[in-house]
Design a protein around this motif. Structure first.
Motif, mmCIF file in Angstrom:
data_model
loop_
_atom_site.group_PDB
_atom_site.id
_atom_site.type_symbol
_atom_site.label_atom_id
_atom_site.label_comp_id
_atom_site.label_asym_id
_atom_site.label_seq_id
_atom_site.Cartn_x
_atom_site.Cartn_y
_atom_site.Cartn_z
ATOM 1 N N LEU A 65 0.861 -1.155 0.059
ATOM 2 C CA LEU A 65 -0.319 0.072 0.035
ATOM 3 C C LEU A 65 0.951 1.343 0.109
ATOM 4 O O LEU A 65 1.929 1.363 0.761
ATOM 5 C CB LEU A 65 -0.924 0.019 1.084
ATOM 6 N N MET A 66 0.542 2.110 -0.927
ATOM 7 C CA MET A 66 1.287 3.412 -0.608
ATOM 8 C C MET A 66 0.102 4.650 -0.575
ATOM 9 O O MET A 66 -0.861 4.627 -1.384
ATOM 10 C CB MET A 66 2.045 3.689 -2.168
ATOM 11 N N ILE A 67 0.396 5.324 0.408
ATOM 12 C CA ILE A 67 -0.421 6.402 0.776
ATOM 13 C C ILE A 67 -0.103 7.695 0.775
ATOM 14 O O ILE A 67 1.426 7.927 1.228
ATOM 15 C CB ILE A 67 -1.079 5.966 2.404
ATOM 16 N N GLY A 68 -0.711 8.724 0.152
ATOM 17 C CA GLY A 68 -0.287 10.174 0.132
ATOM 18 C C GLY A 68 -1.248 10.999 -0.235
ATOM 19 O O GLY A 68 -2.147 10.568 -0.605
ATOM 20 N N GLY A 69 -0.936 12.273 -0.005
ATOM 21 C CA GLY A 69 -1.725 13.274 -0.549
ATOM 22 C C GLY A 69 -1.832 13.464 -1.955
ATOM 23 O O GLY A 69 -0.675 13.373 -2.679
ATOM 24 N N LEU A 70 -3.253 13.455 -2.574
ATOM 25 C CA LEU A 70 -3.218 13.673 -4.104
ATOM 26 C C LEU A 70 -3.198 15.224 -4.465
ATOM 27 O O LEU A 70 -3.721 15.965 -4.147
ATOM 28 C CB LEU A 70 -4.334 13.203 -4.571
ATOM 29 N N LYS A 71 -1.748 15.462 -5.358
ATOM 30 C CA LYS A 71 -1.581 16.697 -5.708
ATOM 31 C C LYS A 71 -2.576 17.449 -6.568
ATOM 32 O O LYS A 71 -3.209 16.424 -7.436
ATOM 33 C CB LYS A 71 -0.289 16.932 -6.394
ATOM 34 N N SER A 72 -3.096 18.358 -6.628
ATOM 35 C CA SER A 72 -4.008 19.091 -7.365
ATOM 36 C C SER A 72 -3.279 19.583 -8.713
ATOM 37 O O SER A 72 -3.964 19.691 -9.877
ATOM 38 C CB SER A 72 -4.517 20.583 -6.502
ATOM 39 N N SER A 73 -1.817 19.634 -8.687
ATOM 40 C CA SER A 73 -1.198 20.341 -9.990
ATOM 41 C C SER A 73 0.352 19.804 -9.656
ATOM 42 O O SER A 73 0.680 19.139 -8.632
ATOM 43 C CB SER A 73 -1.243 21.668 -10.160
ATOM 44 N N TYR A 74 1.195 19.872 -10.492
ATOM 45 C CA TYR A 74 2.468 19.455 -10.665
ATOM 46 C C TYR A 74 3.432 20.630 -9.991
ATOM 47 O O TYR A 74 4.493 20.242 -10.097
ATOM 48 C CB TYR A 74 2.824 19.093 -11.955
ATOM 49 N N LEU B 111 5.479 23.213 -7.509
ATOM 50 C CA LEU B 111 5.967 22.821 -6.327
ATOM 51 C C LEU B 111 5.426 22.892 -5.025
ATOM 52 O O LEU B 111 5.720 21.912 -4.242
ATOM 53 C CB LEU B 111 7.519 23.847 -6.083
ATOM 54 N N HIS B 112 4.592 23.834 -4.827
ATOM 55 C CA HIS B 112 3.920 23.886 -3.683
ATOM 56 C C HIS B 112 2.229 24.001 -3.720
ATOM 57 O O HIS B 112 1.618 24.383 -3.190
ATOM 58 C CB HIS B 112 4.161 25.320 -3.021
ATOM 59 N N SER B 113 1.971 22.531 -4.631
ATOM 60 C CA SER B 113 0.821 22.319 -4.882
ATOM 61 C C SER B 113 -0.166 21.853 -3.637
ATOM 62 O O SER B 113 0.219 20.973 -2.821
ATOM 63 C CB SER B 113 0.543 21.225 -5.975
ATOM 64 N N THR B 114 -1.251 22.195 -3.655
ATOM 65 C CA THR B 114 -2.030 21.849 -2.292
ATOM 66 C C THR B 114 -2.593 20.308 -2.856
ATOM 67 O O THR B 114 -2.351 19.956 -4.093
ATOM 68 C CB THR B 114 -3.275 22.663 -2.135
ATOM 69 N N CYS B 115 -3.415 19.513 -1.916
ATOM 70 C CA CYS B 115 -3.815 18.307 -2.178
ATOM 71 C C CYS B 115 -5.320 18.293 -2.025
ATOM 72 O O CYS B 115 -6.007 19.154 -1.212
ATOM 73 C CB CYS B 115 -3.312 17.409 -1.029
ATOM 74 N N SER B 116 -5.833 17.502 -2.934
ATOM 75 C CA SER B 116 -7.435 17.500 -3.187
ATOM 76 C C SER B 116 -7.860 16.237 -2.109
ATOM 77 O O SER B 116 -9.223 16.620 -1.993
ATOM 78 C CB SER B 116 -7.758 17.325 -4.379
ATOM 79 N N THR B 117 -7.477 15.407 -1.872
ATOM 80 C CA THR B 117 -7.565 14.229 -0.847
ATOM 81 C C THR B 117 -6.523 13.636 -0.795
ATOM 82 O O THR B 117 -5.226 13.763 -0.853
ATOM 83 C CB THR B 117 -8.661 13.568 -1.757
ATOM 84 N N ILE B 118 -6.608 12.391 0.183
ATOM 85 C CA ILE B 118 -5.552 11.402 0.682
ATOM 86 C C ILE B 118 -5.827 10.286 -0.132
ATOM 87 O O ILE B 118 -7.022 9.704 -0.150
ATOM 88 C CB ILE B 118 -5.296 11.035 2.260
#
Length: 377
Positions: free
Chosen positions: A268-277, A279-286
């Motif tokens: 299993l690999m878990i992490g934040g799903l980036k909103s864009s590529y 450098l300081h992109s926010t995450c839309s979900t985990i």
């Protein structure tokens, strides 16, 4: 209980009666009185249920650093392992006061055995001694064993990975040490690690070691998956980067990914799903991804619901722990745990876990503990 009619029954009869209980019910019964605790801890009863009782899978918490420091400074403090039963939605504790050490810190478990870092037996070790010892114990039967002593640097910088009983690996960026109770030598084997960076959330699946390493620049992280085996490390063979062209940018879309061992030797690999590529992109979900080690194909296992992710979106950091069919999330100022659990039909379900014990900053850490009565350290 001293005057109970149960005391008039032969031990064999008591064993037969209680052998029909589930492991969960046996654990609860052991807490009723000293008589039942002795009866249900006897070698004869443990042998009787050894082939009947499946392990009881629980979520265990590591003590917070604040609690660990308090225990270290106060030898009279009786540490306990706090666990959560997902079926009963109930927190309870296994006392660890039977361990004769000034301080001890649970870190992981495997096959019903609990592994802890300990500092100095209270009766022989002076307060200034910085040597560390790995202990393996069964908190249900209160049996324990000391592994060969280690320096404090391994405790501070090493990740402890455990596989089959008495198979322990402590891994750092530059070196690794390995202990196996099945060999005649009672010493740690030390060999070079030579990873490209500090390993992130390494896991041990059977004989395979997997770790995430950052091969990017100081300004931008670039995570890659590396694989080796205990045998390869012993023969100074390098780690291999695990990748396929079909994976595309799977590591680039994940923010601060972590690994956990899944069911059936999957990863299993878990992490934040980036909103864009950016450098300081926010995450839309985990996001929870699952890797089949045979086909080397990824699939999505779960995605945190928006109403739950809102609490973690406002948190500056979050932690992930668990394994198998369960993944737990904790975050600063969240005040409870988020749980993803895969049911028997293979469908993932999300829910909250409240009433988390301990005085923490909200960043709870832990591991899966499969309680068993019939394993010996």
């Amino acid at each position: 209980m001293e005057f109970s009619p149960l005391n008039r029954l032969p031990q064999d009869t008591l064993h037969q009666i209680f052998s029909h209980l589930t492991l969960r019910e046996i654990i609860v019964s052991k807490c009723v009185c000293k008589c039942l605790n002795t009866t249900l801890s006897s070698p004869a009863f443990l042998h009787l249920i050894s082939t009947q009782q499946p392990p009881l899978s629980l979520l265990a918490l590591r003590p917070s650093h604040r609690t660990h420091t308090h225990t270290h400074n106060n030898s009279s403090s009786h540490c306990a392992l706090h666990v959560f039963d997902t079926m009963l939605n109930y927190w309870f504790r296994f006392p660890l006061s039977f361990l004769p050490f000034r301080s001890h810190y649970p870190i992981t478990s495997s096959h019903g055995l609990l592994y802890l870092w300990a500092e100095g037996p209270t009766s022989v070790s002076p307060p200034g001694n910085n040597s560390k010892t790995l202990i393996v114990c069964n908190p249900l039967t209160r049996q324990f064993k000391l592994l060969p002593q280690l320096g404090s640097a391994w405790c501070k910088h090493g990740s402890v990975l455990v596989g089959s009983p008495n198979q322990v690996l402590v891994l750092t960026e530059l070196a690794a040490i390995y202990f196996s109770g099945s060999t005649t030598s009672n010493n740690w084997l030390k060999f070079s690690s030579n990873l490209p960076s500090k390993p992130r959330s390494p896991i041990l699946i059977s004989d395979t070691i997997l770790a995430l390493c950052d091969v990017g620049s100081p300004w931008r992280s670039q995570w890659k998956l590396f694989r080796s085996t205990v045998k390869d490390l012993q023969f100074s063979q390098q780690w291999t980067r695990l990748e396929k062209h079909e994976w595309g940018d799977i590591f680039d879309i994940m923010k601060r990914p972590r690994l956990l061992a899944g069911k059936n030797d999957k990863v299993l690999m878990i992490g934040g799903l980036k909103s864009s590529y950016s450098l300081h992109s926010t995450c839309s979900t985990i996001l929870i991804l699952r890797l089949d080690m045979e086909s080397l194909e990824w699939e999505e296992a779960g995605r945190m619901p928006p109403e739950m992710f809102r609490y973690f979106q406002d948190s500056s950091k979050f932690k992930v722990f668990g394994g198998g069919s369960r993944v737990c999330f904790s975050g600063k100022r969240v005040g409870r745990l988020a749980l993803w659990e895969e049911n028997e039909c293979g469908k993932g379900e999300w829910r909250w876990i409240s009433g988390v014990p301990g005085n923490s900053d909200g960043l709870y850490r832990g591991f899966v503990f499969e309680a068993r009565l019939n394993v010996v350290p």
